[in-house]
Design a protein around this motif. Structure first.
Motif, PDB file in Angstrom:
ATOM      1  N   ASP A 128       9.708  -8.634  -6.307  1.00 15.89           N
ATOM      2  CA  ASP A 128      10.470  -7.240  -5.826  1.00 15.89           C
ATOM      3  C   ASP A 128       9.515  -6.111  -6.311  1.00 15.89           C
ATOM      4  OD1 ASP A 128      13.766  -6.440  -5.330  1.00 15.89           O
ATOM      5  OD2 ASP A 128      11.986  -5.344  -5.023  1.00 15.89           O
ATOM      6  N   THR A 129       9.588  -4.991  -5.656  1.00 15.92           N
ATOM      7  CA  THR A 129       8.897  -3.680  -6.254  1.00 15.92           C
ATOM      8  C   THR A 129       9.439  -2.860  -7.023  1.00 15.92           C
ATOM      9  OG1 THR A 129       8.719  -2.688  -4.268  1.00 15.92           O
ATOM     10  CG2 THR A 129       6.810  -2.969  -5.077  1.00 15.92           C
ATOM     11  N   GLY A 130       8.415  -2.356  -7.989  1.00 16.85           N
ATOM     12  CA  GLY A 130       8.827  -1.192  -8.749  1.00 16.85           C
ATOM     13  C   GLY A 130      10.226  -0.528  -8.902  1.00 16.85           C
ATOM     14  N   GLY A 131      11.056  -1.419  -9.606  1.00 22.11           N
ATOM     15  CA  GLY A 131      12.355  -1.053 -10.017  1.00 22.11           C
ATOM     16  C   GLY A 131      12.747  -1.825 -11.277  1.00 22.11           C
ATOM     17  N   SER A 132      14.093  -1.627 -11.419  1.00 19.35           N
ATOM     18  CA  SER A 132      14.393  -2.424 -12.609  1.00 19.35           C
ATOM     19  C   SER A 132      14.423  -3.986 -12.232  1.00 19.35           C
ATOM     20  CB  SER A 132      16.016  -1.952 -12.907  1.00 19.35           C
ATOM     21  OG  SER A 132      16.931  -2.220 -11.646  1.00 19.35           O
ATOM     22  N   ALA A 133      14.484  -4.586 -11.156  1.00 18.47           N
ATOM     23  CA  ALA A 133      14.181  -5.714 -10.883  1.00 18.47           C
ATOM     24  C   ALA A 133      12.672  -6.044 -11.044  1.00 18.47           C
ATOM     25  CB  ALA A 133      14.659  -6.143  -9.627  1.00 18.47           C
ATOM     26  N   ALA A 134      12.319  -7.334 -10.993  1.00 15.19           N
ATOM     27  CA  ALA A 134      10.944  -7.832 -11.043  1.00 15.19           C
ATOM     28  C   ALA A 134      10.066  -7.142 -10.010  1.00 15.19           C
ATOM     29  CB  ALA A 134      10.882  -9.430 -10.942  1.00 15.19           C
ATOM     30  N   PRO A 135       9.075  -6.434 -10.123  1.00 12.33           N
ATOM     31  CA  PRO A 135       8.567  -5.640  -9.077  1.00 12.33           C
ATOM     32  C   PRO A 135       7.775  -6.322  -8.052  1.00 12.33           C
ATOM     33  CG  PRO A 135       7.298  -5.413 -11.245  1.00 12.33           C
ATOM     34  CD  PRO A 135       8.467  -6.212 -11.490  1.00 12.33           C
ATOM     35  N   VAL A 136       7.841  -6.116  -6.872  1.00 17.48           N
ATOM     36  CA  VAL A 136       6.993  -7.089  -5.624  1.00 17.48           C
ATOM     37  C   VAL A 136       5.839  -6.127  -5.048  1.00 17.48           C
ATOM     38  CG1 VAL A 136       7.677  -8.540  -3.922  1.00 17.48           C
ATOM     39  CG2 VAL A 136       9.133  -6.570  -4.418  1.00 17.48           C
ATOM     40  N   THR A 137       5.032  -7.009  -4.309  1.00 15.02           N
ATOM     41  CA  THR A 137       3.862  -6.159  -4.207  1.00 15.02           C
ATOM     42  C   THR A 137       4.285  -5.529  -2.681  1.00 15.02           C
ATOM     43  OG1 THR A 137       3.280  -8.189  -2.958  1.00 15.02           O
ATOM     44  CG2 THR A 137       2.182  -7.545  -5.136  1.00 15.02           C
ATOM     45  N   PRO A 168       9.323   4.741  -2.859  1.00 15.50           N
ATOM     46  CA  PRO A 168      10.346   5.666  -2.765  1.00 15.50           C
ATOM     47  C   PRO A 168      10.110   6.822  -3.848  1.00 15.50           C
ATOM     48  CG  PRO A 168      11.185   4.139  -4.213  1.00 15.50           C
ATOM     49  CD  PRO A 168      10.012   3.619  -3.346  1.00 15.50           C
ATOM     50  N   TYR A 169       8.959   7.931  -3.299  1.00 16.24           N
ATOM     51  CA  TYR A 169       8.342   8.680  -4.167  1.00 16.24           C
ATOM     52  C   TYR A 169       9.522   9.821  -4.522  1.00 16.24           C
ATOM     53  CZ  TYR A 169       3.942   6.703  -2.886  1.00 16.24           C
ATOM     54  OH  TYR A 169       2.801   5.732  -2.773  1.00 16.24           O
ATOM     55  N   ILE A 170       9.297  10.251  -5.857  1.00 17.04           N
ATOM     56  CA  ILE A 170      10.135  11.306  -6.407  1.00 17.04           C
ATOM     57  C   ILE A 170       9.268  12.796  -6.504  1.00 17.04           C
ATOM     58  CG2 ILE A 170      11.894   9.575  -7.298  1.00 17.04           C
ATOM     59  CD1 ILE A 170      10.566  10.503 -10.093  1.00 17.04           C
ATOM     60  N   ALA A 307      -6.757  -1.667   0.925  1.00 17.42           N
ATOM     61  CA  ALA A 307      -6.287  -3.139   1.060  1.00 17.42           C
ATOM     62  C   ALA A 307      -5.753  -3.890  -0.132  1.00 17.42           C
ATOM     63  CB  ALA A 307      -7.289  -3.799   1.852  1.00 17.42           C
ATOM     64  N   TYR A 308      -6.684  -3.228  -1.209  1.00 18.52           N
ATOM     65  CA  TYR A 308      -6.320  -3.927  -2.686  1.00 18.52           C
ATOM     66  C   TYR A 308      -4.979  -3.167  -3.348  1.00 18.52           C
ATOM     67  CZ  TYR A 308     -11.027  -5.695  -2.120  1.00 18.52           C
ATOM     68  OH  TYR A 308     -12.049  -6.427  -1.924  1.00 18.52           O
ATOM     69  N   ALA A 309      -4.509  -2.208  -2.723  1.00 18.58           N
ATOM     70  CA  ALA A 309      -3.127  -1.667  -3.211  1.00 18.58           C
ATOM     71  C   ALA A 309      -2.132  -2.696  -3.475  1.00 18.58           C
ATOM     72  CB  ALA A 309      -2.710  -0.630  -2.576  1.00 18.58           C
ATOM     73  N   ASP A 310      -1.443  -2.836  -4.706  1.00 15.10           N
ATOM     74  CA  ASP A 310      -0.256  -3.753  -4.508  1.00 15.10           C
ATOM     75  C   ASP A 310       1.075  -2.900  -4.809  1.00 15.10           C
ATOM     76  OD1 ASP A 310      -0.307  -2.826  -7.182  1.00 15.10           O
ATOM     77  OD2 ASP A 310      -1.095  -4.811  -8.125  1.00 15.10           O
ATOM     78  N   GLY A 311       1.220  -1.754  -4.873  1.00 16.01           N
ATOM     79  CA  GLY A 311       2.484  -1.097  -4.883  1.00 16.01           C
ATOM     80  C   GLY A 311       3.143  -1.269  -6.342  1.00 16.01           C
ATOM     81  N   TYR A 354       2.718  16.568  -7.013  1.00 16.97           N
ATOM     82  CA  TYR A 354       3.921  16.887  -7.258  1.00 16.97           C
ATOM     83  C   TYR A 354       5.044  16.013  -6.636  1.00 16.97           C
ATOM     84  CZ  TYR A 354       2.436  20.475 -10.402  1.00 16.97           C
ATOM     85  OH  TYR A 354       1.892  21.254 -11.335  1.00 16.97           O
ATOM     86  N   GLU A 355       4.800  15.834  -5.366  1.00 16.77           N
ATOM     87  CA  GLU A 355       5.828  15.131  -4.373  1.00 16.77           C
ATOM     88  C   GLU A 355       5.482  13.634  -4.361  1.00 16.77           C
ATOM     89  OE1 GLU A 355       5.530  17.206  -0.868  1.00 16.77           O
ATOM     90  OE2 GLU A 355       6.100  19.234  -1.453  1.00 16.77           O
TER      91      GLU A 355
END
Length: 364
Positions: A128-137, A168-170, A307-311, A354-355
């Motif tokens: 899973d990606t970028g959160g409290s859970a294990a991140p996903v690509t 979900p950019y802040i 193409a190499y970005a994994d998030g 900033y966004e």
């Protein structure tokens, strides 16, 4: 000497050209000796590549296929040809059996490799990606465009354009960049000079490329190499914009060199999130009149690195979205030379940053 003088008098224009050439050459040597110019410009220098190189990079279809090795022939000058033929048949039979065995082994290896790849892909997709859970690509998404034929062999026909990494950019404030580093060429220099991001650290140089990036003295007012800087201080966010000075290189070479540099940065800054900033466009007018430095070439190279970005630890961002003229180019009024932003418009780039902040748990 008399004949030489008569020739000069008879061909003044030719003589002026020769004398001018001698003066320019001498000036170049004097300038290099005084440190005004660099001695290390070679055919591999980006500028030389851009101006001189017009060879197509060999592709799978361009490469000349090598002839298959010839079969062993057993000859006999005697009348015992039957024995020779029998021996030849035995050799060919052995070769055929060996070839079949090798083919079977190769097929088995490919099947195993395919199964391993499919398993790895499945496992990767379940994270899973970028959160409290294990991140996903988060794989890079592309927007399809009507085919635009390349005008030079240094880039490919453009059929798709990379979109920034979905996340979900802040919105963030200036303090978010207290632990940020920006790396790049003269465009990043402009961001350092004319934006309000004076709390971030910058490492830049006019004409900077991804080739030899780690060894360039671009930090601490040109007194430290990028490697030295990354060894001496830890950052949480690293932003990179390069590409305009590598326009004359083929896209595959550029992407490979760029990603190698990113890997070295990651090794020195394992806790940092790296943002690959898509190379900023040039104006549409400028792009239309140049076969190498044009927006199709820029988009092709941006798409290759995206193409190499994994998030997770590597994001692709595209600030072109806030300076675009609706035709895929830089707004003419925003630039003073068709390539760089005017000072007052760096605020658009700053606002974009900033966004596009990440949540705190993305930096774990």
């Amino acid at each position: 000497m008399k004949k030489l003088w008569q020739m000069i008098k008879g061909c003044p224009l030719f003589s002026i050209l020769i004398i001018s050439g001698v003066i320019v050459t001498a000036s170049g040597y004097v300038g290099a000796a005084l440190g005004v110019y660099k001695w290390d410009v070679s055919f591999h220098h980006p500028m030389a590549q851009t101006v001189l190189l017009d060879e197509r990079v060999a592709t799978g279809t361009d490469a000349t296929s090598t002839d298959a090795p010839g079969k062993s022939e057993l000859t006999s000058e005697s009348t015992g040809s039957e024995a020779a033929e029998k021996q030849t048949t035995e050799v060919k039979s052995t070769e055929k059996q060996t070839s079949e065995n090798a083919s079977t082994e190769k097929t088995t290896e490919k099947s195993t490799e395919k199964a391993t790849t499919e398993k790895a892909t499945t496992e990767k997709a379940t994270i899973d990606t970028g959160g409290s859970a294990a991140p996903v690509t988060r794989q890079t998404q592309y927007k399809k465009v009507k085919k635009r034929k390349a005008r030079n062999s240094c880039y490919r026909d453009l059929t798709q354009i990379a979109l920034e990494t979905q996340y979900p950019y802040i919105k963030v404030d200036k303090s978010y960049f207290d632990d940020a580093l920006f790396i790049g060429d003269s465009r990043v220099e402009g961001l350092a000079l004319y934006s309000g991001l004076d709390n971030a650290e910058f490492a830049y140089m006019e004409g900077l490329t991804s080739f030899g990036l780690m060894g360039e003295k671009i930090a601490a007012n040109g007194t430290k190499t990028l490697t030295e800087l990354l060894q001496s201080k830890q950052f949480r966010k690293i932003y990179i914009m390069l590409g305009i000075n590598e326009a004359g290189y083929d896209t595959e070479t550029y992407a490979s060199t760029y990603i190698d540099a990113v890997a070295q940065i990651q090794a020195l800054q394992p806790d940092a999130v790296i943002f690959m900033m898509g190379c900023m466009h040039v104006s549409s007018d400028y792009s239309a009149s140049h076969d190498i430095v044009n927006n199709d070439n820029i988009d092709d190279k941006n798409g290759a690195i995206a193409a190499y970005a994994d998030g997770i630890k590597l994001f692709y961002l595209d600030m072109n979205t806030v300076v675009d003229d609706g035709k895929g180019g830089l707004v003419k009024d925003y630039t003073w030379d068709d390539i760089h932003l005017q000072a007052q418009y760096y605020s658009l780039w700053e606002q974009y940053l900033y966004e596009h902040g990440l949540k705190d748990d993305a930096f774990k």
